[in-house]
Design a protein around this motif. Sequence first.
Motif, short mmCIF file in Angstrom:
data_model
loop_
_atom_site.label_atom_id
_atom_site.label_comp_id
_atom_site.label_asym_id
_atom_site.label_seq_id
_atom_site.Cartn_x
_atom_site.Cartn_y
_atom_site.Cartn_z
N SER A 54 2.23 107.05 6.11
CA SER A 54 3.13 106.69 5.02
C SER A 54 2.51 105.62 4.13
O SER A 54 2.59 105.69 2.90
N ALA A 55 1.87 104.63 4.74
CA ALA A 55 1.25 103.56 3.97
C ALA A 55 0.10 104.08 3.12
O ALA A 55 -0.02 103.71 1.94
N VAL A 56 -0.72 104.94 3.66
CA VAL A 56 -1.86 105.48 2.89
C VAL A 56 -1.36 106.38 1.76
O VAL A 56 -1.86 106.30 0.63
N ILE A 57 -0.37 107.21 2.04
CA ILE A 57 0.16 108.10 1.00
C ILE A 57 0.77 107.29 -0.13
O ILE A 57 0.50 107.54 -1.31
N CYS A 58 1.60 106.30 0.20
CA CYS A 58 2.21 105.47 -0.85
C CYS A 58 1.15 104.68 -1.61
O CYS A 58 1.24 104.52 -2.82
N GLY A 59 0.14 104.20 -0.90
CA GLY A 59 -0.95 103.47 -1.56
C GLY A 59 -1.71 104.34 -2.54
O GLY A 59 -2.00 103.93 -3.66
N LEU A 60 -2.05 105.54 -2.13
CA LEU A 60 -2.79 106.45 -3.01
C LEU A 60 -1.95 106.91 -4.19
O LEU A 60 -2.45 107.00 -5.32
N LEU A 61 -0.67 107.20 -3.96
CA LEU A 61 0.20 107.60 -5.07
C LEU A 61 0.36 106.46 -6.07
O LEU A 61 0.36 106.68 -7.28
N SER A 62 0.51 105.25 -5.56
CA SER A 62 0.64 104.09 -6.44
C SER A 62 -0.64 103.86 -7.24
O SER A 62 -0.58 103.55 -8.43
N ALA A 63 -1.79 104.02 -6.59
CA ALA A 63 -3.05 103.82 -7.29
C ALA A 63 -3.30 104.92 -8.32
O ALA A 63 -3.82 104.66 -9.41
N ALA A 64 -2.91 106.14 -8.00
CA ALA A 64 -3.17 107.26 -8.90
C ALA A 64 -2.22 107.27 -10.10
O ALA A 64 -2.64 107.52 -11.22
N PHE A 65 -0.94 107.02 -9.85
CA PHE A 65 0.05 107.16 -10.91
C PHE A 65 0.52 105.84 -11.51
O PHE A 65 1.19 105.84 -12.53
N GLY A 66 0.22 104.74 -10.85
CA GLY A 66 0.55 103.43 -11.40
C GLY A 66 2.04 103.21 -11.57
O GLY A 66 2.83 103.42 -10.66
N ASP A 67 2.42 102.81 -12.77
CA ASP A 67 3.81 102.48 -13.05
C ASP A 67 4.72 103.70 -12.97
O ASP A 67 5.90 103.56 -12.66
#
Length: 77
Positions: A54-67
């Motif tokens: 969950s942490a890695v998925i949320c981290g990657l989604l946040s990094a990829a899509f930003g705001d």
Amino acid sequence: MNQNNQPNPKNDNRAQFTARFGCGFIFGIFFAFTLGFVADAQTFTALLGIIFVSAVICGLLSAAFGDKFWHWLRFWI
């Protein structure tokens, strides 16, 4: 050395990715506790696996899509 006193775009991109991934990763840890208890993890290892994924998925989604990721998340929460 940068003669124009302008920030290096390569370092800015790396710092932005790191900050967004870190915030998403931390959010993913908190989110995983809810997921872990909802999924009723049977072992401590399974709970750690859920937290990490969950942490890695949320981290990657946040990094990829930003705001956009945070606005989408706010809409669903």
